[in-house]
Design a protein around this motif. Structure first.
Motif, PDB file in Angstrom:
ATOM      1  N   UNK A 120       0.862  -1.183   0.000  1.00 15.59           N
ATOM      2  CA  UNK A 120       0.000   0.000   0.000  1.00 15.59           C
ATOM      3  C   UNK A 120       0.899   1.234   0.000  1.00 15.59           C
ATOM      4  N   UNK A 121       0.549   2.255  -0.763  1.00 17.59           N
ATOM      5  CA  UNK A 121       1.434   3.408  -0.900  1.00 17.59           C
ATOM      6  C   UNK A 121       0.642   4.643  -1.335  1.00 17.59           C
ATOM      7  N   UNK A 122       0.956   5.797  -0.697  1.00 21.04           N
ATOM      8  CA  UNK A 122       0.313   7.058  -1.054  1.00 21.04           C
ATOM      9  C   UNK A 122       1.346   8.177  -1.061  1.00 21.04           C
ATOM     10  N   UNK A 123       1.108   9.171  -1.898  1.00 20.70           N
ATOM     11  CA  UNK A 123       1.935  10.369  -1.976  1.00 20.70           C
ATOM     12  C   UNK A 123       1.047  11.587  -1.715  1.00 20.70           C
ATOM     13  N   UNK A 124       1.664  12.650  -1.185  1.00 22.24           N
ATOM     14  CA  UNK A 124       0.877  13.864  -0.936  1.00 22.24           C
ATOM     15  C   UNK A 124       1.803  15.077  -0.849  1.00 22.24           C
ATOM     16  N   UNK A 125       1.229  16.237  -1.114  1.00 20.05           N
ATOM     17  CA  UNK A 125       1.952  17.509  -0.996  1.00 20.05           C
ATOM     18  C   UNK A 125       0.929  18.616  -0.876  1.00 20.05           C
ATOM     19  N   UNK A 141       5.190  10.987   1.788  1.00 26.74           N
ATOM     20  CA  UNK A 141       5.063   9.659   1.179  1.00 26.74           C
ATOM     21  C   UNK A 141       4.874   8.663   2.314  1.00 26.74           C
ATOM     22  N   UNK A 142       3.839   7.835   2.232  1.00 26.32           N
ATOM     23  CA  UNK A 142       3.587   6.852   3.272  1.00 26.32           C
ATOM     24  C   UNK A 142       3.334   5.494   2.616  1.00 26.32           C
ATOM     25  N   UNK A 143       3.841   4.436   3.238  1.00 24.62           N
ATOM     26  CA  UNK A 143       3.564   3.110   2.693  1.00 24.62           C
ATOM     27  C   UNK A 143       3.472   2.084   3.818  1.00 24.62           C
ATOM     28  N   UNK A 144       2.778   0.996   3.516  1.00 22.15           N
ATOM     29  CA  UNK A 144       2.693  -0.155   4.410  1.00 22.15           C
ATOM     30  C   UNK A 144       2.970  -1.401   3.596  1.00 22.15           C
ATOM     31  N   UNK A 145       3.815  -2.246   4.117  1.00 23.49           N
ATOM     32  CA  UNK A 145       4.176  -3.484   3.422  1.00 23.49           C
ATOM     33  C   UNK A 145       4.325  -4.566   4.474  1.00 23.49           C
ATOM     34  N   UNK A 146       3.294  -5.403   4.602  1.00 19.99           N
ATOM     35  CA  UNK A 146       3.296  -6.369   5.690  1.00 19.99           C
ATOM     36  C   UNK A 146       3.192  -5.656   7.019  1.00 19.99           C
ATOM     37  N   UNK A 147       4.122  -5.932   7.926  1.00 21.24           N
ATOM     38  CA  UNK A 147       4.138  -5.261   9.227  1.00 21.24           C
ATOM     39  C   UNK A 147       4.993  -3.994   9.217  1.00 21.24           C
ATOM     40  N   UNK A 148       5.548  -3.663   8.070  1.00 27.08           N
ATOM     41  CA  UNK A 148       6.429  -2.491   7.970  1.00 27.08           C
ATOM     42  C   UNK A 148       5.623  -1.277   7.537  1.00 27.08           C
TER      43      UNK A 148
END
Length: 381
Positions: A120-125, A141-148
């Motif tokens: 999962x990944x999103x960008x913003x400004x 920039x925010x992301x989730x990958x498994x437990x990370x």
């Protein structure tokens, strides 16, 4: 007639099955979407296990916490905790989210479609203006990958114009001043010079103030040259290390300032980034931890800022700690215990001396104190 009734019941039953399946599909879709949103809804940095990569004015800002929350894939609320000087929380609301990184005007045209390497990944400004007058520009920039989970945020901010902004040079005469007047004439410190062992000079608050002003001024003027108050709230200084002639400049994001009352330039709050200072001057992690434990009783003061007084006269400035703040710090039981009968080796105008402080006398001295000013004299460059 009976046959038609059977056909009608069969039709109704089929329709119910179709709608039931559609409703289940919708629920599955909603569940999948909610899972994606929740994956990135979290606190980053601080005490959390989630990674925060935060820069302020292009330089890493340590020891902070940021919360990210979105209930849709389109917008989010990003809450900054103690990032903007003087603001405990700064809420960036209605932040537009995208699933592709923003493009700079200078970027060459990208023929391929962006493919995320994360689950999962999103960008913003965007930009924002706070109720205290700060103008903020941010990219994230925010992301989730498994437990990370990881949040990257770059913040640029500027405060309203004030009389402090600019570069100040240390006064040529009395750089450091210390005026402590108390009706209690108890000895607060003994000074013994290494060159004259056994010859001890006892000092009350008044004589100690004179000694510190005279000898401290020479030391400060040899080390500290200029102090700059930036529009982003940073304070930097040019200085030289002992025994060196090379002029250095302190890094950004060690010390910040703000004016608690925008209509009163005489009240200034200084914010110390304890994590950044400890990382810079203390290489040993256990030493850094002990230092932070010592400062624990003053967390509120450190977060809200150490109140200083400013006296302006033309291009001259006296910036100092006043009686109320000094008393709150120096009469704290932890500080009294730490300083009581402690001996420090100091360099007083080129002469090594042992200074023994009697911390247990501090509460009684402040009960009778009528004036306390410890600070720097500066001139606008």
């Amino acid at each position: 007639m009976k046959k038609n009734l059977y056909l009608l019941m069969a039709l109704l039953f089929s329709c119910s099955l179709i709608f039931s399946c559609n409703d289940k599909d919708d629920e599955d879709d909603d569940g999948e979407e909610e899972e994606e949103v929740i994956k990135v809804n979290a606190s980053y940095g601080g005490e959390s296990e989630n990674t925060l990569k935060l820069t302020y004015s292009g330089v890493e800002l340590m020891g902070k916490e940021i919360k990210f929350h979105t209930s849709t894939k389109k917008t989010a609320t990003v809450t900054l905790n103690y990032v903007i000087p003087g603001e405990a929380t700064t809420e960036l609301t209605g932040v537009t989210l995208t699933t592709t990184p923003p493009k700079d005007d200078d970027d060459e045209e990208d023929d391929g479609e962006y493919e995320s390497e994360y689950e999962y990944e999103y960008f913003f400004e965007g930009t924002a203006k706070t109720s205290t007058g700060w103008n903020i520009t941010y990219t994230g920039h925010v992301f989730a990958d498994g437990d990370i989970r990881e949040l990257t945020l770059d913040v640029e901010a500027s405060m309203q114009e004030n009389i402090l902004q600019g570069t100040w040079k240390l006064s040529e005469n009395q750089t450091l001043f210390f005026d402590w007047q108390s009706d209690e004439e108890t000895v607060i410190a003994d000074v013994e010079y290494a060159s004259m062992p056994g010859d001890v000079t006892s000092h009350t608050t008044e004589t100690l103030g004179c000694l510190v002003s005279k000898m401290g001024s020479q030391w400060v003027s040899n080390v500290l040259h200029e102090v700059t108050f930036h529009t982003d709230g940073n304070i930097t200084a040019t200085y030289t290390k002992a025994g060196s002639t090379t002029e250095l400049e302190s890094p950004l994001n060690l010390v910040h300032y703000y004016l608690p009352n925008s209509s009163n330039d005489n009240k200034i709050a200084i914010l110390l980034n304890v994590d950044a200072i400890a990382a810079l001057v203390m290489s040993n992690s256990s030493t850094r931890s002990s230092w932070k434990d010592l400062l624990e009783p003053f967390q509120s003061l450190l977060q809200e800022g150490i109140p200083l007084e400013g006296e302006f006269a033309g291009d001259d400035l006296k910036l100092y700690i006043g009686q109320e703040v000094a008393e709150s710090i120096l009469t704290d039981p932890a500080v009294v215990s730490l300083l009581d009968e402690q001996t420090f080796e100091v360099d007083l105008m080129g002469s090594v001396a042992n200074v023994t402080v009697y911390g247990k006398e501090l509460p009684a001295l402040f009960e009778e104190t009528t004036l306390f000013k410890l600070g720097l004299s500066m001139q606008m460059k």
